[in-house]
Enzyme design. Sequence first.
Site, PDB file in Angstrom:
ATOM      1  CD  GLU A 162      -2.669  -7.413   2.651  1.00 61.79           C
ATOM      2  OE1 GLU A 162      -1.631  -6.337   2.246  1.00 61.79           O
ATOM      3  OE2 GLU A 162      -3.231  -7.566   3.645  1.00 61.79           O
ATOM      4  CD  GLU A 193       2.031  -5.561   5.040  1.00 61.05           C
ATOM      5  OE1 GLU A 193       2.140  -6.215   5.642  1.00 61.05           O
ATOM      6  OE2 GLU A 193       0.589  -5.067   4.379  1.00 61.05           O
ATOM      7  N   GLY A 199       0.301  -4.417   0.980  1.00 60.17           N
ATOM      8  CA  GLY A 199      -1.137  -4.713   0.035  1.00 60.17           C
ATOM      9  C   GLY A 199      -0.339  -5.728  -1.702  1.00 60.17           C
ATOM     10  CB  ALA A 255      -0.998   0.063   1.091  1.00 60.47           C
TER      11      ALA A 255
HETATM   12  N1  COA Z   1       4.584   3.078  -0.605  1.00 60.47           N
HETATM   13  C1  COA Z   1       5.051   4.259  -1.277  1.00 60.47           C
HETATM   14  N2  COA Z   1       5.939   4.475  -1.964  1.00 60.47           N
HETATM   15  C2  COA Z   1       7.312   3.625  -1.883  1.00 60.47           C
HETATM   16  C3  COA Z   1       6.798   1.959  -1.117  1.00 60.47           C
HETATM   17  C4  COA Z   1       5.614   2.127  -0.739  1.00 60.47           C
HETATM   18  N3  COA Z   1       4.617   0.816  -0.319  1.00 60.47           N
HETATM   19  N4  COA Z   1       7.863   1.298  -1.982  1.00 60.47           N
HETATM   20  C5  COA Z   1       8.381   1.977  -2.100  1.00 60.47           C
HETATM   21  N5  COA Z   1       8.420   3.179  -1.905  1.00 60.47           N
HETATM   22  C6  COA Z   1       9.295   4.747  -3.078  1.00 60.47           C
HETATM   23  C7  COA Z   1      10.483   4.910  -2.055  1.00 60.47           C
HETATM   24  O1  COA Z   1       9.872   5.918  -1.356  1.00 60.47           O
HETATM   25  C8  COA Z   1      11.218   5.523  -3.096  1.00 60.47           C
HETATM   26  O2  COA Z   1      10.609   6.966  -3.453  1.00 60.47           O
HETATM   27  P1  COA Z   1      11.869   7.812  -3.764  1.00 60.47           P
HETATM   28  O3  COA Z   1      12.315   7.526  -4.932  1.00 60.47           O
HETATM   29  O4  COA Z   1      11.374   9.332  -3.945  1.00 60.47           O
HETATM   30  O5  COA Z   1      12.532   7.656  -2.450  1.00 60.47           O
HETATM   31  C9  COA Z   1      10.809   4.615  -4.139  1.00 60.47           C
HETATM   32  O6  COA Z   1       9.351   3.992  -3.838  1.00 60.47           O
HETATM   33  C10 COA Z   1      12.053   3.426  -4.320  1.00 60.47           C
HETATM   34  O7  COA Z   1      12.021   2.762  -3.324  1.00 60.47           O
HETATM   35  P2  COA Z   1      13.367   2.658  -2.731  1.00 60.47           P
HETATM   36  O8  COA Z   1      13.206   2.184  -1.161  1.00 60.47           O
HETATM   37  O9  COA Z   1      14.274   3.819  -2.903  1.00 60.47           O
HETATM   38  O10 COA Z   1      13.750   1.024  -3.287  1.00 60.47           O
HETATM   39  P3  COA Z   1      14.536   0.123  -2.621  1.00 60.47           P
HETATM   40  O11 COA Z   1      15.633  -1.186  -3.734  1.00 60.47           O
HETATM   41  O12 COA Z   1      16.200   0.711  -1.536  1.00 60.47           O
HETATM   42  O13 COA Z   1      14.503  -0.524  -1.694  1.00 60.47           O
HETATM   43  C11 COA Z   1      11.926  -2.347  -1.038  1.00 60.47           C
HETATM   44  C12 COA Z   1      13.264  -1.219  -2.203  1.00 60.47           C
HETATM   45  C13 COA Z   1      11.110  -2.044  -1.361  1.00 60.47           C
HETATM   46  C14 COA Z   1      12.507  -3.056  -0.115  1.00 60.47           C
HETATM   47  C15 COA Z   1      11.698  -0.513   0.078  1.00 60.47           C
HETATM   48  O14 COA Z   1      11.038   0.003  -0.984  1.00 60.47           O
HETATM   49  C16 COA Z   1      10.632  -1.324   1.159  1.00 60.47           C
HETATM   50  O15 COA Z   1      11.095  -1.529   2.142  1.00 60.47           O
HETATM   51  N6  COA Z   1       9.152  -0.784   0.217  1.00 60.47           N
HETATM   52  C17 COA Z   1       8.217  -0.509   1.124  1.00 60.47           C
HETATM   53  C18 COA Z   1       7.610  -1.886   1.224  1.00 60.47           C
HETATM   54  C19 COA Z   1       6.276  -2.057   2.562  1.00 60.47           C
HETATM   55  O16 COA Z   1       7.155  -1.995   3.563  1.00 60.47           O
HETATM   56  N7  COA Z   1       5.577  -2.400   2.192  1.00 60.47           N
HETATM   57  C20 COA Z   1       4.072  -2.465   2.975  1.00 60.47           C
HETATM   58  C21 COA Z   1       3.625  -1.390   2.924  1.00 60.47           C
HETATM   59  S1  COA Z   1       1.699  -1.685   3.961  1.00 60.47           S
END
Ligand code: COA
Length: 260
Positions: free
Chosen positions: A114, A134, A111, A66
């Site tokens: 999911e 989460e 999400g 999400a």
């Molecule tokens: N919501 C909003 N933005 C998100 C996102 C999410 N769930 N997941 C990634 N992004 C955004 C990041 O903020 C980043 O934006 P920016 O370039 O403006 O900083 C962009 O996507 C790229 O992500 P980044 O974190 O830089 O990539 P990464 O390769 O270093 O890491 C992940 C990848 C997937 C490990 C990391 O993005 C992450 O942990 N995301 C969240 C996952 C999560 O907790 N999801 C459950 C949400 S309920």
Amino acid sequence: MSYQNILVEKRDRIAVLTVNRPQVLNALNAATLEEIGAAIRELGEDDGVGVVIVTGAGEKAFVAGADIAELAAMTAISARRTSLRGQEIFASIENLGKPVIAAVNGYALGGGCELALACTMRVASEKAKIGLPEVTLGIIPGYAGTQRLARLVGKGRAFEIMLTGKPVDAAEAHRIGLVNRVVPAEELMSACTAIANLILANGPIAVRFALDSVNHGLETTLEEGSRLEATFFGLISATEDMHEGLNAFLEKRKPVFKNR
Ligand code: COA
């Protein structure tokens, strides 16, 4: 219908729905979720579509969850509403009456996991990472992940994934039955298309009844589920396609199903 956050392409009775926000790893904001819901409804009503493949744009992510920026602004009331709405849209995927294959091309987190769980089956690229992180954000899964993951892989494995917040890689996801198969990244869409084509060769009403029988039967007792199966089994004998399928076998030819 035109969409801002997703792409929908149709070819040879297969529709590919791509979540298209690669700049945020295809995170699901409310608008994207609504577009997925609208597209699923549209594809459900389209008799020209027999199988749907869901995937994410870009090299890196299926859907990274999400949209955390939106989650940060939630209140108790809006969070509950968001959760119920997401659950409703994902249930419409599960109950579409047509198979939906998740082509998990990278991160499928929160999400995204999911969404994949609501699909009929999951094919992962070797680069996929799947999890419910989460709790690392101080929240819990809200789009029925606690329910579908536990039903798919069992309570113990589901608890490990959702309580540690650590995603599993493709090989582990395959080992525990979270994904049906794992293929090299460049073969992901062709592998999903091959499965879709095997399904498309079969009686579409039979496919729909089998889906409904499993989806609804599993939520009841074995006895009630079996009775439901018998009802579908009876119902299918009233279709032209049943006669075509059985006669084609006896006449040693390929069946031509008409969805009737
Ligand atoms: N919501 C909003 N933005 C998100 C996102 C999410 N769930 N997941 C990634 N992004 C955004 C990041 O903020 C980043 O934006 P920016 O370039 O403006 O900083 C962009 O996507 C790229 O992500 P980044 O974190 O830089 O990539 P990464 O390769 O270093 O890491 C992940 C990848 C997937 C490990 C990391 O993005 C992450 O942990 N995301 C969240 C996952 C999560 O907790 N999801 C459950 C949400 S309920």
